[in-house]
Design a protein around this motif. Structure first.
Motif, PDB file in Angstrom:
ATOM      1  N   MET A  42      22.844   8.957  -9.348  1.00 59.82           N
ATOM      2  CA  MET A  42      23.993   9.863  -9.304  1.00 59.82           C
ATOM      3  C   MET A  42      25.241   9.228  -8.679  1.00 59.82           C
ATOM      4  N   ASP A  99      22.794  13.016   4.169  1.00 57.24           N
ATOM      5  CA  ASP A  99      21.413  12.824   4.631  1.00 57.24           C
ATOM      6  C   ASP A  99      21.317  12.965   6.153  1.00 57.24           C
ATOM      7  N   ILE A 102      21.660  16.539   7.263  1.00 55.10           N
ATOM      8  CA  ILE A 102      20.422  17.298   7.030  1.00 55.10           C
ATOM      9  C   ILE A 102      19.451  17.046   8.193  1.00 55.10           C
ATOM     10  N   PHE A 123      16.138  18.882  -3.594  1.00 58.24           N
ATOM     11  CA  PHE A 123      16.340  17.578  -2.958  1.00 58.24           C
ATOM     12  C   PHE A 123      15.201  17.320  -1.958  1.00 58.24           C
ATOM     13  N   ALA A 199      26.591  18.821  -2.729  1.00 59.59           N
ATOM     14  CA  ALA A 199      26.743  17.393  -2.999  1.00 59.59           C
ATOM     15  C   ALA A 199      27.452  17.149  -4.342  1.00 59.59           C
ATOM     16  N   TYR A 200      27.244  18.044  -5.302  1.00 59.10           N
ATOM     17  CA  TYR A 200      27.776  17.825  -6.663  1.00 59.10           C
ATOM     18  C   TYR A 200      28.961  18.733  -6.979  1.00 59.10           C
ATOM     19  N   THR A 223      29.378  15.747   0.422  1.00 60.60           N
ATOM     20  CA  THR A 223      29.271  14.288   0.556  1.00 60.60           C
ATOM     21  C   THR A 223      30.355  13.614  -0.271  1.00 60.60           C
TER      22      THR A 223
HETATM   23  N1  PMP Z   1      22.129  16.563  -1.108  1.00 56.75           N
HETATM   24  C1  PMP Z   1      21.776  16.459  -2.388  1.00 56.75           C
HETATM   25  C2  PMP Z   1      21.506  17.699  -3.170  1.00 56.75           C
HETATM   26  C3  PMP Z   1      21.637  15.191  -2.981  1.00 56.75           C
HETATM   27  O1  PMP Z   1      21.250  15.097  -4.258  1.00 56.75           O
HETATM   28  C4  PMP Z   1      21.910  14.032  -2.211  1.00 56.75           C
HETATM   29  C5  PMP Z   1      21.822  12.641  -2.766  1.00 56.75           C
HETATM   30  N2  PMP Z   1      20.932  12.396  -3.731  1.00 56.75           N
HETATM   31  C6  PMP Z   1      22.275  14.204  -0.882  1.00 56.75           C
HETATM   32  C7  PMP Z   1      22.386  15.488  -0.357  1.00 56.75           C
HETATM   33  C8  PMP Z   1      22.487  13.039   0.045  1.00 56.75           C
HETATM   34  O2  PMP Z   1      23.668  12.391  -0.218  1.00 56.75           O
HETATM   35  P1  PMP Z   1      24.320  11.359   0.800  1.00 56.75           P
HETATM   36  O3  PMP Z   1      23.374  11.126   1.930  1.00 56.75           O
HETATM   37  O4  PMP Z   1      24.603  10.163   0.006  1.00 56.75           O
HETATM   38  O5  PMP Z   1      25.571  12.042   1.288  1.00 56.75           O
END
Ligand code: PMP
Length: 365
Positions: A42, A99, A102, A123, A199-200, A223
């Motif tokens: 992604m 991440d 979280i 996720f 995230a999206y 993100t």
């Molecule tokens: N949340 C979701 C739903 C994700 O799909 C992802 C990455 N695959 C993340 C969080 C984490 O993204 P990052 O740590 O790169 O900000």
């Protein structure tokens, strides 16, 4: 102990001392992708525009990396508030990727016996962090069409009283955007914090950010990874300041490094390219989805993200065939019963997508 091989002694100590649930895990395997068309993670496939690149070069050489970074990331937070219309009265915290946020959120709420609830499949890091923090994990299966099973979620909320709920909006790995009214119903019913993980959001055209003042238990997680900055590792969370104050106690003092802070500030100062690239990705998602739907036996699921999830006969064979042709996608077969025979394909550049479609045509005649 001294006359025995250190490796043996270490293995015994590990067996005795490391938590069994950690020993049972395998470390997250990042697929090797050198020389491959990389459609598995992604990422935004486009390079930085020239103007952003020179802005970045000029900025980064000035960063005093002999000093610790600004711990709270004050200047970057101000810039993010301006760029993404985050009101001053809401709390905002930065993370080393979402991440890390979280991890911080979960660790903060992991009271003994507390439960975390999330739909499945979603996720995987939600469930992993429940395990790391010792939270009781409650997964509630989505419906076969990947929609939220709101009745089942409400029943689980009633039964388990989770202190923390994660909803990916839109969802990974299924790509769909849950109905906003279902998310609202969950926000009203949940006795604990509800993290709406956006995230999206750049590809979704929907967000709960403007609803944060309405719900005392809503946190919106974002993100920069999906909009061209995955290598920088920057995530942010918006919630009532009372929540953010607690997360700041768990956050490492210098969790976002100085180069990342400076780079993101430089890149969002004139961030019009971010929206332009996101809109090119959305247009390619449309074209790619329509073409994949023409493959024999394929079901393409509606996507509000920068990837497409599809189901097709012999997905594992197609995955291997693509890999042999130097194209890397994600094989979801075996992840969860609902994703049997599913592949998750990140939207690439038009040329990459053409390459993928040509390979698929060979593999699914
Ligand atoms: N949340 C979701 C739903 C994700 O799909 C992802 C990455 N695959 C993340 C969080 C984490 O993204 P990052 O740590 O790169 O900000």
């Amino acid at each position: 102990m001294n006359d025995r091989a250190p490796g043996l002694v270490a293995a015994e100590l590990v067996a005795e001392l490391v938590r069994p649930e950690i020993r049972a895990l395998s470390a997250y395997a990042v697929a090797k992708a050198e020389g491959m068309v990389k459609l598995d993670a992604m990422e935004n496939p486009y390079p930085l525009p020239e103007s952003a690149r020179s802005q970045l070069e000029a900025t980064l050489s000035q960063v005093p990396i002999n000093r610790y970074p600004d711990g709270g990331g004050d200047a970057l937070r101000t810039a993010l508030r301006r760029a993404f219309a985050i009101p001053g009265e809401l709390g905002l915290i930065l993370g080393n990727g979402s991440d890390e946020l979280i991890q911080i959120i979960t660790a903060t709420l992991a009271r003994p016996g507390a439960a975390m609830l999330a739909p499945e499949p979603s996720f995987v890091m939600y469930r992993m962090n429940a395990l790391y923090s010792g939270m009781r994990y409650v997964g509630v299966s989505l419906k076969p069409d990947f929609e939220l099973d709101t009745a089942a979620v409400l029943a689980a909320i009633e039964r388990e009283r989770p202190g923390l709920v994660y909803l990916a909006y839109p969802n990974n790995p299924t790509g769909n955007l849950f109905a906003a009214r279902d998310v609202e119903t969950i926000l009203r019913a949940a006795p604990g914090l509800v993290v709406v993980d956006e995230a999206y959001h750049a590809f979704a055209g929907a967000s709960f950010l403007s609803r944060v003042p309405e719900f005392a238990n809503l946190l919106v997680l974002r993100t920069m990874s999906k909009v061209g900055m995955a290598g920088l590792r920057l995530g942010y969370a918006v919630a009532a300041p009372e929540w953010i104050a607690e997360f700041n106690k768990v956050r490492q003092p210098y969790n976002v490094n100085a180069l990342t802070q400076a780079a993101v500030m430089a890149l969002i100062a004139d961030g019009s390219w971010i929206a332009e690239q996101a809109s090119a990705i959305r247009a390619e998602r449309q074209r790619l989805g329509a073409a994949l739907a023409r493959l024999s036996g394929a079901t393409v699921y509606a996507s509000a993200t920068n990837f497409i999830t599809l189901r097709l006969d012999g997905a594992a064979r197609v995955f291997e065939g693509l890999k042999a042709r130097r194209i890397l996608v994600k094989n979801l077969h075996g992840w969860h019963p609902l994703t049997a025979n599913c592949l998750r394909i990140t939207v690439g550049t038009p040329a990459e997508n053409d390459q993928l479609l040509a390979a698929c045509a060979e593999l699914c005649p």
